[in-house]
Design an enzyme around this catalytic site. Sequence first.
Site, mmCIF file in Angstrom:
data_model
loop_
_atom_site.group_PDB
_atom_site.id
_atom_site.type_symbol
_atom_site.label_atom_id
_atom_site.label_comp_id
_atom_site.label_asym_id
_atom_site.label_seq_id
_atom_site.Cartn_x
_atom_site.Cartn_y
_atom_site.Cartn_z
ATOM 1 N N ARG A 141 7.425 4.317 12.804
ATOM 2 C CA ARG A 141 6.053 4.215 12.271
ATOM 3 C C ARG A 141 6.012 3.659 10.846
ATOM 4 O O ARG A 141 5.095 2.931 10.455
ATOM 5 C CB ARG A 141 5.428 5.623 12.310
ATOM 6 C CG ARG A 141 3.986 5.774 11.964
ATOM 7 C CD ARG A 141 3.627 5.838 10.512
ATOM 8 N NE ARG A 141 4.411 6.763 9.728
ATOM 9 C CZ ARG A 141 4.430 6.771 8.401
ATOM 10 N NH1 ARG A 141 3.720 5.899 7.717
ATOM 11 N NH2 ARG A 141 5.182 7.629 7.742
ATOM 12 N N PHE A 155 7.802 -0.951 -0.498
ATOM 13 C CA PHE A 155 6.962 -0.893 -1.694
ATOM 14 C C PHE A 155 7.455 0.236 -2.580
ATOM 15 O O PHE A 155 7.739 1.334 -2.128
ATOM 16 C CB PHE A 155 5.465 -0.781 -1.378
ATOM 17 C CG PHE A 155 5.085 0.309 -0.422
ATOM 18 C CD1 PHE A 155 5.300 0.175 0.938
ATOM 19 C CD2 PHE A 155 4.484 1.471 -0.887
ATOM 20 C CE1 PHE A 155 4.950 1.183 1.822
ATOM 21 C CE2 PHE A 155 4.124 2.482 -0.004
ATOM 22 C CZ PHE A 155 4.366 2.332 1.351
ATOM 23 N N THR A 181 7.177 5.252 -6.398
ATOM 24 C CA THR A 181 7.700 6.541 -6.864
ATOM 25 C C THR A 181 8.973 6.399 -7.710
ATOM 26 O O THR A 181 9.823 5.557 -7.441
ATOM 27 C CB THR A 181 7.990 7.418 -5.628
ATOM 28 O OG1 THR A 181 6.775 7.532 -4.883
ATOM 29 C CG2 THR A 181 8.474 8.796 -6.012
ATOM 30 N N ARG A 187 7.715 26.952 19.456
ATOM 31 C CA ARG A 187 7.507 28.302 19.995
ATOM 32 C C ARG A 187 7.436 28.275 21.516
ATOM 33 O O ARG A 187 7.894 29.186 22.196
ATOM 34 C CB ARG A 187 6.212 28.897 19.432
ATOM 35 C CG ARG A 187 6.428 29.586 18.108
ATOM 36 C CD ARG A 187 5.347 30.592 17.865
ATOM 37 N NE ARG A 187 4.180 29.983 17.231
ATOM 38 C CZ ARG A 187 2.947 30.442 17.331
ATOM 39 N NH1 ARG A 187 2.676 31.495 18.063
ATOM 40 N NH2 ARG A 187 1.962 29.839 16.704
ATOM 41 N N GLU A 199 2.935 9.657 0.843
ATOM 42 C CA GLU A 199 1.641 8.975 0.615
ATOM 43 C C GLU A 199 0.603 9.892 -0.015
ATOM 44 O O GLU A 199 -0.581 9.849 0.332
ATOM 45 C CB GLU A 199 1.089 8.423 1.940
ATOM 46 C CG GLU A 199 2.004 7.439 2.627
ATOM 47 C CD GLU A 199 2.079 6.105 1.922
ATOM 48 O OE1 GLU A 199 1.361 5.922 0.929
ATOM 49 O OE2 GLU A 199 2.864 5.259 2.362
ATOM 50 N N GLY A 200 1.078 10.738 -0.933
ATOM 51 C CA GLY A 200 0.188 11.728 -1.538
ATOM 52 C C GLY A 200 0.329 13.010 -0.753
ATOM 53 O O GLY A 200 -0.026 13.066 0.431
HETATM 54 O O1 GRA Z 1 -9.858 4.122 -15.878
HETATM 55 P P1 GRA Z 1 -8.415 3.772 -16.016
HETATM 56 O O2 GRA Z 1 -8.159 2.375 -16.474
HETATM 57 O O3 GRA Z 1 -7.634 4.807 -16.764
HETATM 58 O O4 GRA Z 1 -7.873 3.806 -14.517
HETATM 59 C C1 GRA Z 1 -7.887 4.997 -13.791
HETATM 60 C C2 GRA Z 1 -8.710 4.829 -12.522
HETATM 61 O O5 GRA Z 1 -9.880 4.086 -12.719
HETATM 62 C C3 GRA Z 1 -6.469 5.164 -13.282
HETATM 63 O O6 GRA Z 1 -6.467 4.617 -11.958
HETATM 64 C C4 GRA Z 1 -7.761 4.104 -11.609
HETATM 65 N N1 GRA Z 1 -8.009 4.421 -10.208
HETATM 66 C C5 GRA Z 1 -8.348 3.520 -9.288
HETATM 67 N N2 GRA Z 1 -8.571 2.220 -9.361
HETATM 68 C C6 GRA Z 1 -8.931 1.564 -8.245
HETATM 69 C C7 GRA Z 1 -7.881 5.625 -9.622
HETATM 70 N N3 GRA Z 1 -8.152 5.529 -8.299
HETATM 71 C C8 GRA Z 1 -8.456 4.232 -8.077
HETATM 72 C C9 GRA Z 1 -8.828 3.498 -6.928
HETATM 73 N N4 GRA Z 1 -8.934 4.076 -5.711
HETATM 74 N N5 GRA Z 1 -9.052 2.178 -7.066
HETATM 75 C C10 GRA Z 1 -6.053 6.609 -13.238
HETATM 76 O O7 GRA Z 1 -7.075 7.234 -12.478
HETATM 77 P P2 GRA Z 1 -7.279 8.790 -12.425
HETATM 78 O O8 GRA Z 1 -8.477 9.064 -11.611
HETATM 79 O O9 GRA Z 1 -7.183 9.364 -13.827
HETATM 80 O O10 GRA Z 1 -6.020 9.166 -11.592
HETATM 81 P P3 GRA Z 1 -4.924 10.243 -11.841
HETATM 82 O O11 GRA Z 1 -5.596 11.538 -12.151
HETATM 83 O O12 GRA Z 1 -3.899 9.705 -12.766
HETATM 84 O O13 GRA Z 1 -4.259 10.316 -10.382
HETATM 85 C C11 GRA Z 1 -5.007 10.294 -9.250
HETATM 86 C C12 GRA Z 1 -4.177 10.652 -8.036
HETATM 87 C C13 GRA Z 1 -3.452 11.981 -8.224
HETATM 88 C C14 GRA Z 1 -5.162 10.761 -6.895
HETATM 89 C C15 GRA Z 1 -3.142 9.517 -7.799
HETATM 90 O O14 GRA Z 1 -2.208 9.442 -8.835
HETATM 91 C C16 GRA Z 1 -2.434 9.650 -6.484
HETATM 92 O O15 GRA Z 1 -2.968 9.218 -5.476
HETATM 93 N N6 GRA Z 1 -1.208 10.249 -6.447
HETATM 94 C C17 GRA Z 1 -0.419 10.345 -5.242
HETATM 95 C C18 GRA Z 1 0.692 9.352 -5.242
HETATM 96 C C19 GRA Z 1 1.101 8.882 -3.872
HETATM 97 O O16 GRA Z 1 0.322 8.879 -2.917
HETATM 98 N N7 GRA Z 1 2.325 8.439 -3.771
HETATM 99 C C20 GRA Z 1 2.797 7.888 -2.546
HETATM 100 C C21 GRA Z 1 4.009 7.148 -2.774
HETATM 101 S S1 GRA Z 1 4.408 5.947 -1.543
HETATM 102 C C22 GRA Z 1 5.027 6.775 -0.213
HETATM 103 O O17 GRA Z 1 4.908 7.940 -0.061
HETATM 104 C C23 GRA Z 1 5.704 5.894 0.794
HETATM 105 C C24 GRA Z 1 5.919 6.540 2.106
HETATM 106 C C25 GRA Z 1 6.216 5.561 3.175
HETATM 107 C C26 GRA Z 1 5.645 6.034 4.504
HETATM 108 O O18 GRA Z 1 6.178 6.982 5.116
HETATM 109 O O19 GRA Z 1 4.630 5.478 4.951
#
Ligand code: GRA
Length: 385
Positions: free
Chosen positions: A84, A123, A126, A336, A363-364
């Site tokens: 996937r 991509f 992290t 189970r 992915e969060g």
């Molecule tokens: O205003 P600014 O210039 O400071 O910008 C802020 C905001 O406007 C900055 O980001 C901008 N922003 C966005 N811009 C466009 C935020 N969301 C969006 C958007 N949707 N579109 C910072 O924004 P903020 O609101 O202060 O964000 P934050 O508090 O720093 O963090 C937000 C959040 C926690 C939700 C975010 O950091 C996040 O989603 N974290 C989770 C990280 C994640 O999902 N990592 C996944 C890694 S990849 C992976 O897992 C690969 C797996 C492969 C597989 O199995 O598929």
Amino acid sequence: MDFKITEELQFMKDSAHDFAEKEIIPFADKWDEEHHFPLEVVKKMGELGYFGCTIPEEYGGTGCGYLALTMICEEISRGSSSVRVAFNTQNLGTALSILRHGTDEQKKRWIPELISARKIGCFAITEPNAGSDVVSLKTTARKDGDHYVLNGGKTWISFASKADLAMVYAYTNREAGAKGLSAFVVDMHTPGISTRDLDKLGTRSSPTSEIAFEDARIPKDALLGKEGDGVKIVFGSLNQTRLSCAAGGVGLAQACLEAAVKYCQERSQFEKPVGEFQMNQALIAEMATDIEAARLLTYRAAWLKDQGQLNNVLETSMAKLTAGRVVTECAEKAMRTLSAYGYSTEYPVARYFRDAILYQIVEGTTNIQKMIIGTDQLGIRKANR
Ligand code: GRA
């Protein structure tokens, strides 16, 4: 409200189901045991157009949409949750970002290679000290004449050690805060880039690696969009890659249900099939109902994207959150139901159990999805910006 799945979509889902039955399911446990990455299968999926659903024909895609991709992804994950991941490395986390932010030249050069799986993608977001907190990442890209020089390290990057191309997020201007983050399409064979594979509990036929960038010089046309567009690109991309996680969770949960049903029908104790016992019936009923709820949320998030709402962060997070919970609960319920046979590595349920928890991490995390949804509902920060 129209819940009818078109004949075309049903055909694509059924074909992916048959593909998984023939090309994936008979081998998935062996691949998992041997930590084998089935490159040849990913390439076949590329040839079949599975990674091209959200890409227009002019760049080699099929243009059949997000719902089509979701249904295909669900069926592949039912066969192997590891496989996937390719929907994200070949399309949602790579080619799609190039489509949305690249120049025509960049689109023509990289998208057809990625979605056909002629080139393997990854991509790289992290880092060891930047997981949930994306903008705290430390990798830098320093401009030097016609090049950028990459330095830093990434971790937990799916497919990195097999990848030809990577979407890399790095700071071009640390002082500018989030506005100094940029996105690059990087040739992984560039000198100064090395990878090291990591071992993990599950999803073992999808390699996961660390990446080191040590003065890796990449041409300036590797920059996607403008300097400083990185935050927009990365969050825009995560909102699409989360869809594949939701679909993957649904598909894997479906595999858990099917394994439990089969066992309940075949296994007899106290002189009757164990499916005759109400406690097992309750488990099956809960699984089937929860999966359908997660599936509907996932299809709706995909459908909204097909209507042009690519920034549907709220609905996508709800789908991912629910699918992550449902798949882990279903894996536990399947375990189970089968009990000792579930725990045995001779049956796929042990693999499902190890793979399922990933959907609460990637992915969060589950907590991040709750934060996105909770802060939206409380009026603190709108999710769909
Ligand atoms: O205003 P600014 O210039 O400071 O910008 C802020 C905001 O406007 C900055 O980001 C901008 N922003 C966005 N811009 C466009 C935020 N969301 C969006 C958007 N949707 N579109 C910072 O924004 P903020 O609101 O202060 O964000 P934050 O508090 O720093 O963090 C937000 C959040 C926690 C939700 C975010 O950091 C996040 O989603 N974290 C989770 C990280 C994640 O999902 N990592 C996944 C890694 S990849 C992976 O897992 C690969 C797996 C492969 C597989 O199995 O598929």
